[in-house]
Design a protein around this motif. Structure first.
Motif, PDB file in Angstrom:
ATOM      1  N   THR A 205      43.143   0.122  83.871  1.00 33.42           N
ATOM      2  CA  THR A 205      41.975  -0.710  83.584  1.00 33.42           C
ATOM      3  C   THR A 205      41.040  -0.073  82.571  1.00 33.42           C
ATOM      4  O   THR A 205      40.610  -0.719  81.601  1.00 33.42           O
ATOM      5  N   ASN A 206      40.719   1.184  82.771  1.00 32.09           N
ATOM      6  CA  ASN A 206      39.754   1.859  81.908  1.00 32.09           C
ATOM      7  C   ASN A 206      40.383   2.947  81.042  1.00 32.09           C
ATOM      8  O   ASN A 206      39.683   3.845  80.558  1.00 32.09           O
ATOM      9  N   LEU A 207      41.679   2.847  80.857  1.00 30.58           N
ATOM     10  CA  LEU A 207      42.388   3.824  80.025  1.00 30.58           C
ATOM     11  C   LEU A 207      42.872   3.166  78.744  1.00 30.58           C
ATOM     12  O   LEU A 207      43.203   1.977  78.727  1.00 30.58           O
ATOM     13  N   THR A 208      42.922   3.938  77.675  1.00 30.06           N
ATOM     14  CA  THR A 208      43.507   3.428  76.439  1.00 30.06           C
ATOM     15  C   THR A 208      45.023   3.517  76.543  1.00 30.06           C
ATOM     16  O   THR A 208      45.558   4.253  77.383  1.00 30.06           O
ATOM     17  N   VAL A 209      45.693   2.778  75.683  1.00 30.49           N
ATOM     18  CA  VAL A 209      47.156   2.839  75.662  1.00 30.49           C
ATOM     19  C   VAL A 209      47.615   4.263  75.393  1.00 30.49           C
ATOM     20  O   VAL A 209      48.541   4.774  76.047  1.00 30.49           O
ATOM     21  N   ASP A 210      46.981   4.927  74.448  1.00 27.50           N
ATOM     22  CA  ASP A 210      47.369   6.297  74.095  1.00 27.50           C
ATOM     23  C   ASP A 210      47.221   7.245  75.281  1.00 27.50           C
ATOM     24  O   ASP A 210      48.043   8.153  75.466  1.00 27.50           O
ATOM     25  N   GLU A 211      46.182   7.045  76.079  1.00 27.64           N
ATOM     26  CA  GLU A 211      45.979   7.906  77.248  1.00 27.64           C
ATOM     27  C   GLU A 211      47.084   7.704  78.279  1.00 27.64           C
ATOM     28  O   GLU A 211      47.581   8.679  78.870  1.00 27.64           O
ATOM     29  N   VAL A 212      47.480   6.467  78.481  1.00 29.24           N
ATOM     30  CA  VAL A 212      48.546   6.189  79.444  1.00 29.24           C
ATOM     31  C   VAL A 212      49.868   6.762  78.947  1.00 29.24           C
ATOM     32  O   VAL A 212      50.611   7.389  79.706  1.00 29.24           O
ATOM     33  N   VAL A 213      50.149   6.542  77.672  1.00 31.95           N
ATOM     34  CA  VAL A 213      51.388   7.061  77.085  1.00 31.95           C
ATOM     35  C   VAL A 213      51.431   8.582  77.207  1.00 31.95           C
ATOM     36  O   VAL A 213      52.450   9.167  77.607  1.00 31.95           O
ATOM     37  N   ALA A 214      50.332   9.227  76.878  1.00 31.40           N
ATOM     38  CA  ALA A 214      50.285  10.693  76.915  1.00 31.40           C
ATOM     39  C   ALA A 214      50.532  11.219  78.325  1.00 31.40           C
ATOM     40  O   ALA A 214      51.222  12.238  78.509  1.00 31.40           O
ATOM     41  N   SER A 215      50.005  10.519  79.337  1.00 35.53           N
ATOM     42  CA  SER A 215      50.187  10.991  80.712  1.00 35.53           C
ATOM     43  C   SER A 215      51.648  10.889  81.144  1.00 35.53           C
ATOM     44  O   SER A 215      52.160  11.760  81.855  1.00 35.53           O
ATOM     45  N   ILE A 216      52.330   9.839  80.700  1.00 35.02           N
ATOM     46  CA  ILE A 216      53.741   9.673  81.071  1.00 35.02           C
ATOM     47  C   ILE A 216      54.619  10.659  80.312  1.00 35.02           C
ATOM     48  O   ILE A 216      55.532  11.272  80.886  1.00 35.02           O
ATOM     49  N   VAL A 217      54.337  10.834  79.043  1.00 33.13           N
ATOM     50  CA  VAL A 217      55.093  11.806  78.241  1.00 33.13           C
ATOM     51  C   VAL A 217      54.928  13.204  78.833  1.00 33.13           C
ATOM     52  O   VAL A 217      55.882  13.989  78.898  1.00 33.13           O
ATOM     53  N   ALA A 218      53.714  13.519  79.301  1.00 31.41           N
ATOM     54  CA  ALA A 218      53.467  14.827  79.904  1.00 31.41           C
ATOM     55  C   ALA A 218      54.303  15.007  81.173  1.00 31.41           C
ATOM     56  O   ALA A 218      54.799  16.109  81.444  1.00 31.41           O
ATOM     57  N   LEU A 219      54.461  13.917  81.941  1.00 29.76           N
ATOM     58  CA  LEU A 219      55.296  13.994  83.144  1.00 29.76           C
ATOM     59  C   LEU A 219      56.728  14.371  82.782  1.00 29.76           C
ATOM     60  O   LEU A 219      57.363  15.212  83.433  1.00 29.76           O
ATOM     61  N   VAL A 220      57.244  13.730  81.738  1.00 36.45           N
ATOM     62  CA  VAL A 220      58.627  13.975  81.314  1.00 36.45           C
ATOM     63  C   VAL A 220      58.778  15.391  80.773  1.00 36.45           C
ATOM     64  O   VAL A 220      59.712  16.111  81.146  1.00 36.45           O
ATOM     65  N   ARG A 221      57.865  15.784  79.917  1.00 36.56           N
ATOM     66  CA  ARG A 221      57.973  17.115  79.308  1.00 36.56           C
ATOM     67  C   ARG A 221      57.714  18.221  80.308  1.00 36.56           C
ATOM     68  O   ARG A 221      58.161  19.355  80.135  1.00 36.56           O
ATOM     69  N   GLY A 222      57.012  17.893  81.385  1.00 33.80           N
ATOM     70  CA  GLY A 222      56.785  18.868  82.430  1.00 33.80           C
ATOM     71  C   GLY A 222      58.055  19.197  83.199  1.00 33.80           C
ATOM     72  O   GLY A 222      58.122  20.193  83.926  1.00 33.80           O
ATOM     73  N   MET A 223      59.085  18.352  83.032  1.00 33.37           N
ATOM     74  CA  MET A 223      60.363  18.584  83.695  1.00 33.37           C
ATOM     75  C   MET A 223      61.284  19.458  82.862  1.00 33.37           C
ATOM     76  O   MET A 223      62.311  19.911  83.350  1.00 33.37           O
ATOM     77  N   GLU A 224      60.908  19.673  81.606  1.00 29.48           N
ATOM     78  CA  GLU A 224      61.798  20.406  80.693  1.00 29.48           C
ATOM     79  C   GLU A 224      61.789  21.893  80.993  1.00 29.48           C
ATOM     80  O   GLU A 224      60.797  22.436  81.465  1.00 29.48           O
TER      81      GLU A 224
END
Length: 224
Positions: A205-224
């Motif tokens: 609701t109060n997040l930008t698209v870029d903020e949401v994308v960055a949080s998901i990308v961080a989840l994936v890269r945190g698995m590397e």
């Protein structure tokens, strides 16, 4: 080389999942798959052929035999072709919106579509968005995300999306359509809309698209 994973992004209409999923795929150099397009394609063909939406055997045959070709455009959005013709805009028409939930609740149709989608997902390096990806289609996905947002925000987003595709509806009508879709998707007996038990829930609701994308990308890269 880091092994690629499956990313499942679920959520209701207007939560931003299609835009977010496409950008996550672009950032990670993954394939983006909008799973709702398959159900929309069945719905569109049925509308064009005048098939009654209570005729489940006919709808199941469409789901089993249709050859939906998907290409990726330069901006990362998928291009959907049926018999060589671009049906991308038609898939998002209000007429399809009105009937797609009725198609998506049919068990045999979902089985046919899910089988096609799993074949794609099993190749890994894929971002799929929908309503039952983390719970049914890719239950073993390494990353599962459930996006949500308040109704007012989702309605405004949906209205802008429709307008960008040449359709104009009053905000009140869009809000009502979303409410009805939420009810149908959440209450259906087969693969209802709900977050997977191990999904990361993100309120956009109060997040930008870029903020949401960055949080998901961080989840994936945190698995590397």
């Amino acid at each position: 080389m880091v092994a690629k994973v499956q990313i499942a992004i679920d959520g209701p209409a207007g939560s931003g999942k299609s835009t977010v999923a496409r950008l996550v795929a672009k950032e990670l150099c993954y394939r983006y798959v909008d799973t709702g397009a398959w159900y929309r394609a069945v719905t569109l063909i049925a509308l064009r052929q005048g098939i009654n939406f209570d005729n489940q055997p006919a709808l199941n045959r469409l789901a089993k035999t249709m050859l939906l070709e998907v290409k990726t455009k330069g901006d990362g959005w998928p291009l959907y072709l049926l018999a060589g013709k671009d049906i991308s805009a038609a898939l998002r028409s209000p007429q399809v919106d009105d009937k797609v939930s009725q198609v998506a609740k049919i068990i045999t149709v979902r089985d046919q579509v899910s089988e096609k989608l799993r074949a794609i997902g099993n190749q890994k390096g894929v971002v799929m968005d929908g309503r039952d990806i983390g719970t049914v289609v890719l239950p073993d996905a390494e990353v599962k995300v459930f996006l949500t947002a308040d109704l007012a925000t989702r309605a405004k987003r949906r209205k802008r999306e429709l307008e960008s595709r040449g359709f104009s509806l009053p905000l009140s009508a869009v809000k009502e359509e979303i409410c009805q879709r939420d009810e149908k998707d959440s209450s259906r007996e087969v693969a209802p809309l709900m977050p997977a038990a191990d999904a990361y829930i993100i309120d956009t609701t109060n997040l930008t698209v870029d903020e949401v994308v960055a949080s998901i990308v961080a989840l994936v890269r945190g698995m590397e």
